[in-house]
Motif scaffolding. Structure first.
Motif, PDB file in Angstrom:
ATOM      1  N   PHE A   1      32.989  36.830  77.923  1.00  0.00           N
ATOM      2  CA  PHE A   1      33.120  36.519  76.497  1.00  0.00           C
ATOM      3  C   PHE A   1      32.870  35.038  76.209  1.00  0.00           C
ATOM      4  CE2 PHE A   1      36.150  40.180  77.038  1.00  0.00           C
ATOM      5  CZ  PHE A   1      35.418  41.094  76.300  1.00  0.00           C
ATOM      6  N   ASP A   2      32.631  34.758  74.940  1.00  0.00           N
ATOM      7  CA  ASP A   2      32.503  33.365  74.485  1.00  0.00           C
ATOM      8  C   ASP A   2      33.341  33.217  73.219  1.00  0.00           C
ATOM      9  OD1 ASP A   2      31.851  30.839  73.656  1.00  0.00           O
ATOM     10  OD2 ASP A   2      29.689  31.164  73.533  1.00  0.00           O
ATOM     11  N   PHE A   3      34.647  33.070  73.399  1.00  0.00           N
ATOM     12  CA  PHE A   3      35.551  32.986  72.249  1.00  0.00           C
ATOM     13  C   PHE A   3      35.367  31.671  71.492  1.00  0.00           C
ATOM     14  CE2 PHE A   3      37.739  36.008  75.089  1.00  0.00           C
ATOM     15  CZ  PHE A   3      37.793  37.089  74.226  1.00  0.00           C
ATOM     16  N   GLU A   4      35.074  30.604  72.204  1.00  0.00           N
ATOM     17  CA  GLU A   4      34.858  29.312  71.543  1.00  0.00           C
ATOM     18  C   GLU A   4      33.655  29.394  70.605  1.00  0.00           C
ATOM     19  OE1 GLU A   4      33.819  24.695  72.753  1.00  0.00           O
ATOM     20  OE2 GLU A   4      34.715  25.996  74.266  1.00  0.00           O
ATOM     21  N   GLY A   5      32.552  29.988  71.104  1.00  0.00           N
ATOM     22  CA  GLY A   5      31.348  30.140  70.281  1.00  0.00           C
ATOM     23  C   GLY A   5      31.585  31.034  69.079  1.00  0.00           C
ATOM     24  N   VAL A   6      32.380  32.099  69.278  1.00  0.00           N
ATOM     25  CA  VAL A   6      32.677  33.031  68.182  1.00  0.00           C
ATOM     26  C   VAL A   6      33.482  32.343  67.087  1.00  0.00           C
ATOM     27  CG1 VAL A   6      34.076  35.046  67.560  1.00  0.00           C
ATOM     28  CG2 VAL A   6      32.495  35.177  69.464  1.00  0.00           C
ATOM     29  N   PHE A   7      34.549  31.647  67.465  1.00  0.00           N
ATOM     30  CA  PHE A   7      35.410  31.031  66.453  1.00  0.00           C
ATOM     31  C   PHE A   7      34.690  29.896  65.724  1.00  0.00           C
ATOM     32  CE2 PHE A   7      38.840  33.017  69.044  1.00  0.00           C
ATOM     33  CZ  PHE A   7      39.320  33.851  68.035  1.00  0.00           C
ATOM     34  N   ASP A   8      33.806  29.206  66.425  1.00  0.00           N
ATOM     35  CA  ASP A   8      33.000  28.178  65.754  1.00  0.00           C
ATOM     36  C   ASP A   8      32.114  28.814  64.687  1.00  0.00           C
ATOM     37  OD1 ASP A   8      31.775  25.412  65.560  1.00  0.00           O
ATOM     38  OD2 ASP A   8      30.007  26.588  66.122  1.00  0.00           O
ATOM     39  N   LEU A   9      31.472  29.950  65.036  1.00  0.00           N
ATOM     40  CA  LEU A   9      30.583  30.622  64.083  1.00  0.00           C
ATOM     41  C   LEU A   9      31.372  31.261  62.939  1.00  0.00           C
ATOM     42  CD1 LEU A   9      27.749  31.689  63.267  1.00  0.00           C
ATOM     43  CD2 LEU A   9      28.185  33.675  64.721  1.00  0.00           C
ATOM     44  N   LEU A  10      32.423  32.015  63.274  1.00  0.00           N
ATOM     45  CA  LEU A  10      33.122  32.804  62.254  1.00  0.00           C
ATOM     46  C   LEU A  10      33.947  31.955  61.290  1.00  0.00           C
ATOM     47  CD1 LEU A  10      34.287  36.019  64.174  1.00  0.00           C
ATOM     48  CD2 LEU A  10      32.184  35.616  62.872  1.00  0.00           C
ATOM     49  N   THR A  11      34.427  30.795  61.738  1.00  0.00           N
ATOM     50  CA  THR A  11      35.197  29.940  60.818  1.00  0.00           C
ATOM     51  C   THR A  11      34.291  29.181  59.857  1.00  0.00           C
ATOM     52  OG1 THR A  11      35.237  28.202  62.508  1.00  0.00           O
ATOM     53  CG2 THR A  11      37.180  29.625  62.343  1.00  0.00           C
ATOM     54  N   LYS A  12      32.993  29.098  60.187  1.00  0.00           N
ATOM     55  CA  LYS A  12      32.076  28.316  59.350  1.00  0.00           C
ATOM     56  C   LYS A  12      30.952  29.160  58.748  1.00  0.00           C
ATOM     57  CE  LYS A  12      32.891  24.324  62.370  1.00  0.00           C
ATOM     58  NZ  LYS A  12      32.319  23.487  63.441  1.00  0.00           N
ATOM     59  N   ILE A  13      30.928  30.447  59.066  1.00  0.00           N
ATOM     60  CA  ILE A  13      29.806  31.287  58.642  1.00  0.00           C
ATOM     61  C   ILE A  13      29.741  31.395  57.115  1.00  0.00           C
ATOM     62  CG2 ILE A  13      31.055  33.514  58.689  1.00  0.00           C
ATOM     63  CD1 ILE A  13      28.505  34.701  60.015  1.00  0.00           C
ATOM     64  N   ASN A  14      28.517  31.374  56.608  1.00  0.00           N
ATOM     65  CA  ASN A  14      28.275  31.566  55.172  1.00  0.00           C
ATOM     66  C   ASN A  14      27.334  32.752  55.025  1.00  0.00           C
ATOM     67  OD1 ASN A  14      28.002  31.178  52.366  1.00  0.00           O
ATOM     68  ND2 ASN A  14      26.214  29.865  52.671  1.00  0.00           N
TER      69      ASN A  14
END
Length: 712
Positions: free
Chosen positions: A693-706
């Motif tokens: 998994f890549d939880f760091e990459g996911v949270f970076d994307l999902l917290t900033k996704i537009n």
């Protein structure tokens, strides 16, 4: 001048070869290796003389009168050892230095000869070193206890994989046998700037490891061709064009699967037979018998006046010498830029010769990915290697290996061995002690009069030939209906009851999975549920996907695309024309229709899979089409937003608990990691967090996704 630093026998070798001058990487390496005691990674393109760049100065510098093997050459492939043996033997001829191959297929008499009189140069794989430690620790000491140099060929192939962690551990264990520091030289044609640190870590002496780079690139002539495929088989128009392009040259064709390799090889031979062409069409992949593969390699290397076409997988990606290749063809996109670099390097190996590359695509997304990979290749981008901090599975494997090597040791001694090994420097002494104790409970180890020995269950593991390697061979499951075999599919953690699969041109529903018997029982599917594709596809890096989005959002033309390719890219651009994408990092297209969502994440495969896992924790089942970086959501945009808000609030402890629940529900999940299944559940969960998994990459994307809807 570098030439003058070499010993006279080596200078004589160069004169006899009639070399006009040294290659850039050779000139740079000779002076550094002879005049310093640093480790080096020599990075330069394929066929630039890296082997000689390492061995010319090493052979000039080493005192071969010392007892024991002086140079250890480590290769990822037996075939590469066999290939390089003659090259290194020729270099050593004037020095009267023996060169010995050591692997499962090498002559036993020559191995015994070396054991009686350890000397010279030894060529070996990591698995053979492991076998030596386990079965004949005295041989390891006598052969490798007085080493001067280690040369690691194709070092990039070990980075970011379990086999590299095993090698890193073995290097540390070899150094432990030696009183003097061993100098290590790594060779690579495919190692990007971001991966130099990974290579230094593998060598195990970061501060004393330097990088020597020759950034000279071969000129490459590239062309893109598009043939829309409407069925599982390749279109006849593509095969005819492929035949026309490769029939009068020496060509390598790289598809992305063994099945596709066989299809192309067979059909090109049929076309050639019909029109009176040559019959030199071959299929080369891991399922083909070793002797047949070797005969194909010999044909390509020795039959200089014959044209041929070898359709192959990554088995011919590494540096096995098969002579001159005029042209390389890639059928559908490579999964990485690094793989593309390796494949391009197979052609145009003669000095001053251009590399010729043709990129064929059978669907629009493969075409887009090919174009993105090519553009990143031109920018010298290579995928960064993921560094695993706590490889508990490799720790378990090496723990058993060390106990076997030492014929027993105390707990403290074993802990000291593992803690001093840089492979495991981020694993605490407490964790090591806990794993030792858990292994005693499971009978992998036994505590006898304060000394650890291999337990009864552990003996079954260690005494198997499978113990020497840390990678799993592909496990195929037999698929049956009413007692009749339909075919085989590679095992996947998604193989479970009530899923639909596509096989033999029909859709089947899984009724039962027999893990131990490697068998799947199915019935015809009638519920209309979308079948899943089983088997491992290549993992795509997020930078490749970001480049795909950039291509879609601009109007740039590319002269190397044929008319059909241009048209297909234009159609894709038109599909995404209404999305107002400004921030390529976090703006993402979303389409809402019939109460469902389609989210184009344009991110890496690992992040996509992690998103699916996290949403599943809240009973929101997402379907992923990773080839398009598309996630299908069976919810409205508002509902998706609600679940998204819950996902990004997850704590690390909650995620860990969800992984443990998933492991309990799906025992095959840990199966991707050969030694992971022997770990306690808690450690399996930590292992999956790092490797899958890549939880760091996911949270970076999902917290900033537009999420951008189509405005047209």
């Amino acid at each position: 001048m570098s030439y003058q630093l070499l010993s006279e026998p080596i200078r004589k070798f160069i004169r006899n070869k009639r070399w006009e001058n040294l290659r850039p990487i050779q000139a740079a390496a000779i002076s550094r290796i002879i005049e310093t005691d640093n480790n080096y990674v020599l990075a330069s393109r394929t066929s630039s003389g890296k082997t000689e760049a390492a061995f010319l100065p090493i052979l000039s510098k080493v005192d071969f009168n010392r007892p024991g093997v002086q140079i250890l050459y480590i290769s990822p492939l037996i075939a590469l050892i066999n290939d390089q043996f003659f090259r290194i033997e020729e270099l050593c001829e004037n020095l009267e230095i023996s060169v010995t191959k050591w692997h499962g297929e090498a002559k036993k008499s020559l191995k015994n000869q070396l054991l009686k009189n350890p000397n010279g140069v030894l060529l070996i794989t990591p698995e053979s070193i492991e076998a030596m430690f386990v079965n004949a620790p005295y041989n390891v000491s006598s052969l490798l206890g007085n080493l001067h140099y280690i040369v690691i060929d194709e070092i990039h192939s070990f980075l970011g994989v379990d086999r590299g962690l095993q090698l890193m551990s073995l290097l540390s264990r070899i150094q432990r046998l030696n009183k003097e520091r061993i100098i290590t030289i790594g060779l690579s044609a495919t190692i990007g700037d971001e991966n130099y640190y990974s290579a230094k870590l593998l060598i195990g002496d970061v501060d004393r490891t330097k990088i020597l780079i020759d950034r000279t690139k071969k000129d490459t002539e590239v062309s893109f061709k598009y043939f829309k495929s409407e069925s599982v088989e390749l279109p006849l128009s593509l095969l005819k064009e492929l035949y026309k392009e490769t029939s009068v040259s020496k060509a390598l064709i790289f598809p992305n699967s063994r099945g596709r390799v066989e299809e192309i090889a067979v059909k090109l031979l049929k076309i050639s037979s019909k029109v009176g062409g040559h019959r030199n069409y071959f299929a080369h992949h891991s399922s083909v018998d070793k002797e047949i593969r070797e005969s194909i390699e010999r044909f390509a290397k020795e039959k200089e006046h014959f044209n041929f076409c070898i359709t192959c997988t990554s088995t011919l990606e590494l540096g096995i010498d098969i002579g001159t290749i005029d042209k390389v063809v890639q059928v559908d996109s490579t999964h990485s830029v690094a793989s593309l670099v390796q494949r391009v390097g197979r052609s145009g190996r003669r000095e001053g010769e251009m590399s010729l590359l043709s990129l064929y695509a059978t669907n629009e997304w493969s075409l887009l990915q090919s174009l993105a990979c090519w553009k990143l290749y031109q920018e010298d981008f290579l995928e960064p290697i993921k560094i695993i901090q706590r490889p508990y599975d490799i720790l378990f494997h090496q723990m058993l290996s060390i106990v076997k090597q030492l014929s027993g040791c105390s707990k403290k001694e074993l802990n000291d061995h593992l803690r001093s090994n840089p492979t495991f420097e981020h694993i605490s002494s407490e964790d090591i002690d806990d794993l030792i104790n858990q292994s005693i409970k499971s009978d992998y180890l036994e505590s006898f009069e304060r000394e650890l020995i291999i337990g009864v269950t552990g003996e079954f593991i260690v005494n198997s030939r499978e113990f020497y390697s840390v990678f799993s061979t592909e496990l195929n499951f037999k698929v049956t209906h009413s007692g009749k075999v339909i075919g085989n599919i590679p095992y996947s953690p998604q193989v479970k009851k009530d899923e639909n699969i596509l096989l033999a041109a029909s859709i089947w529903k899984i009724k039962d999975v027999d893990i131990k018997g490697a068998k799947i029982i199915v019935v015809p599917a009638k519920d209309g549920k979308k079948p899943k594709f089983f088997g491992r596809t290549g993992s795509i890096h997020k930078r490749v996907r970001a480049e795909m989005l950039r291509i879609l959002m601009n109007s740039e033309g590319y002269e190397y695309l044929n008319v059909e390719s241009h048209d297909e890219i234009d159609k894709l651009r038109a599909d995404f024309n209404g999305f107002n994408i400004k921030d390529f990092e976090y703006d993402r297209p979303v389409i809402e229709k019939e109460g469902k969502l389609e989210v184009y994440t344009f991110t890496g495969s690992e992040i996509n899979n992690t998103i699916v896992f996290l949403f599943k924790c809240f009973n929101c089942e997402l379907h992923i089409d990773d080839s398009k970086s598309l996630i299908e959501v069976p919810e409205t945009l508002d509902r998706f937003g609600e679940v998204l808000a819950q996902v990004i609030k997850l704590t690390q402890d909650e995620i860990h608990d969800y992984i443990i629940d998933e492991l309990k529900a799906n025992e095959g999940l840990i199966g991707f990691y050969k030694w992971g299944k022997y770990l306690p559940l808690e450690y399996q969960a930590y292992l999956l967090r790092e490797k899958m998994f890549d939880f760091e990459g996911v949270f970076d994307l999902l917290t900033k996704i537009n999420l951008c809807e189509n405005e047209i």
